[in-house]
Design a protein around this motif. Sequence first.
Motif, PDB file in Angstrom:
ATOM      1  N   GLY A 140       0.780  -1.223   0.000  1.00  0.00           N
ATOM      2  CA  GLY A 140       0.000   0.000   0.000  1.00  0.00           C
ATOM      3  C   GLY A 140       0.811   1.271   0.000  1.00  0.00           C
ATOM      4  O   GLY A 140       0.275   2.349  -0.270  1.00  0.00           O
ATOM      5  N   LEU A 143       2.555   4.322  -3.728  1.00  0.00           N
ATOM      6  CA  LEU A 143       2.330   5.644  -4.301  1.00  0.00           C
ATOM      7  C   LEU A 143       3.087   6.718  -3.534  1.00  0.00           C
ATOM      8  O   LEU A 143       3.683   7.625  -4.146  1.00  0.00           O
ATOM      9  N   ARG A 147       5.937   9.134  -5.235  1.00  0.00           N
ATOM     10  CA  ARG A 147       5.790  10.591  -5.222  1.00  0.00           C
ATOM     11  C   ARG A 147       7.007  11.292  -4.635  1.00  0.00           C
ATOM     12  O   ARG A 147       7.307  12.435  -4.996  1.00  0.00           O
ATOM     13  N   PRO A 167      -8.723  -2.726  -1.287  1.00  0.00           N
ATOM     14  CA  PRO A 167      -7.679  -2.429  -0.307  1.00  0.00           C
ATOM     15  C   PRO A 167      -7.774  -3.338   0.913  1.00  0.00           C
ATOM     16  O   PRO A 167      -8.857  -3.591   1.430  1.00  0.00           O
ATOM     17  N   GLY A 171      -6.943   3.392   4.172  1.00  0.00           N
ATOM     18  CA  GLY A 171      -6.349   4.507   3.441  1.00  0.00           C
ATOM     19  C   GLY A 171      -5.420   4.112   2.320  1.00  0.00           C
ATOM     20  O   GLY A 171      -4.720   4.967   1.757  1.00  0.00           O
ATOM     21  N   GLN A 172      -5.399   2.849   1.942  1.00  0.00           N
ATOM     22  CA  GLN A 172      -4.492   2.363   0.898  1.00  0.00           C
ATOM     23  C   GLN A 172      -4.926   2.851  -0.484  1.00  0.00           C
ATOM     24  O   GLN A 172      -6.063   2.632  -0.882  1.00  0.00           O
ATOM     25  N   PRO A 173      -4.035   3.512  -1.253  1.00  0.00           N
ATOM     26  CA  PRO A 173      -4.388   3.860  -2.644  1.00  0.00           C
ATOM     27  C   PRO A 173      -4.542   2.598  -3.487  1.00  0.00           C
ATOM     28  O   PRO A 173      -3.750   1.665  -3.368  1.00  0.00           O
ATOM     29  N   CYS A 174      -5.559   2.592  -4.322  1.00  0.00           N
ATOM     30  CA  CYS A 174      -5.801   1.429  -5.168  1.00  0.00           C
ATOM     31  C   CYS A 174      -5.323   1.678  -6.592  1.00  0.00           C
ATOM     32  O   CYS A 174      -4.762   2.721  -6.909  1.00  0.00           O
ATOM     33  N   GLU A 177      -5.796   5.079  -8.773  1.00  0.00           N
ATOM     34  CA  GLU A 177      -5.018   6.237  -8.349  1.00  0.00           C
ATOM     35  C   GLU A 177      -3.550   6.090  -8.745  1.00  0.00           C
ATOM     36  O   GLU A 177      -2.913   7.044  -9.206  1.00  0.00           O
ATOM     37  N   VAL A 178      -3.006   4.896  -8.570  1.00  0.00           N
ATOM     38  CA  VAL A 178      -1.613   4.642  -8.946  1.00  0.00           C
ATOM     39  C   VAL A 178      -1.439   4.783 -10.457  1.00  0.00           C
ATOM     40  O   VAL A 178      -0.471   5.388 -10.940  1.00  0.00           O
ATOM     41  N   TRP A 181      -1.330   8.391 -11.669  1.00  0.00           N
ATOM     42  CA  TRP A 181      -0.054   9.046 -11.326  1.00  0.00           C
ATOM     43  C   TRP A 181       1.057   8.578 -12.263  1.00  0.00           C
ATOM     44  O   TRP A 181       1.837   9.398 -12.763  1.00  0.00           O
TER      45      TRP A 181
END
Length: 284
Positions: A140, A143, A147, A167, A171-174, A177-178, A181
């Motif tokens: 997780g 990202l 960044r 997830p 609060g883990q970006p999935c 979102e990755v 970016w």
Amino acid sequence: MASRDLFDLLSLDRPLQVADIGAADIGEAPIYKDMVDSGLAELNAFDADPRQHAALRQLYGERVRIFPQVVGDGGPATLYLAAPQSGMTSLFRPSADHLAFFNGFERLGQVEREQAVNTTRLDDIEGLPNLDFVKMDIQGGELAALRHGTAKLARCAMVQLEVSFVPLYEGQPCFGEVDVWMRGQGFIPHCFTGLKKWSIAPVLRDGDFRSPFNQLLEADIVYVRDPVRPGGLDPDLMKAVALLAHHGFYSIDLAGRMIALLAARGVLPTDAFERYLALVNAGA
């Protein structure tokens, strides 16, 4: 073991710099191992769990530099340590609801202890060279690490990430979102090296909680610097793409495209593409 034939054809004058962030050995041979064993690449291995370091030393010996830093945004954090064999130690607290959704994960994701840590930005790590290839599996935290590592990744050719569709941590970006970016940084998806499904509790398939039906859990996805419009790509970066594509993923078409473009630019001999195809046909 990887052959040096393509390395020599590309006229590379240095080994590739590989970083594995979250390098714990959990029984799966990474795609770069043959290149490291053959001297085509050097390994920079990151694992904040000292319980994993002995296995990395045993596997790579003097061919690995081990970094114990917790890679993140440079601030304080809590490390949630699970059993070493589970591979689920994370900077994110496990999500009880999501663990309970899948069979077996309440046990696999059980936290043995919590540890206060200071994270380090990838760009701030002393002794870490600019990177050609990054493999990242930090439950997780991918990202945040990306960044805060844009300088080290500025010349990176390919990146392999573990991404989650559901997830397991709070609060883990999935994946979405990755992916947005990575595309913003000039990468496009190249391939999946693994796609993991998992069974939904409480239904079991053939009595085995690891035997899935259709629910997606996570995947390992490989990104490459956009080869569609490669005019702005540095020749050394294109050479790294070719070597990684061939030896890491057997993506002969991607490697061949880079070699043909380099020959058209005059960076490689005019017959480089034909010589490459001959190597492929010879089983190199």
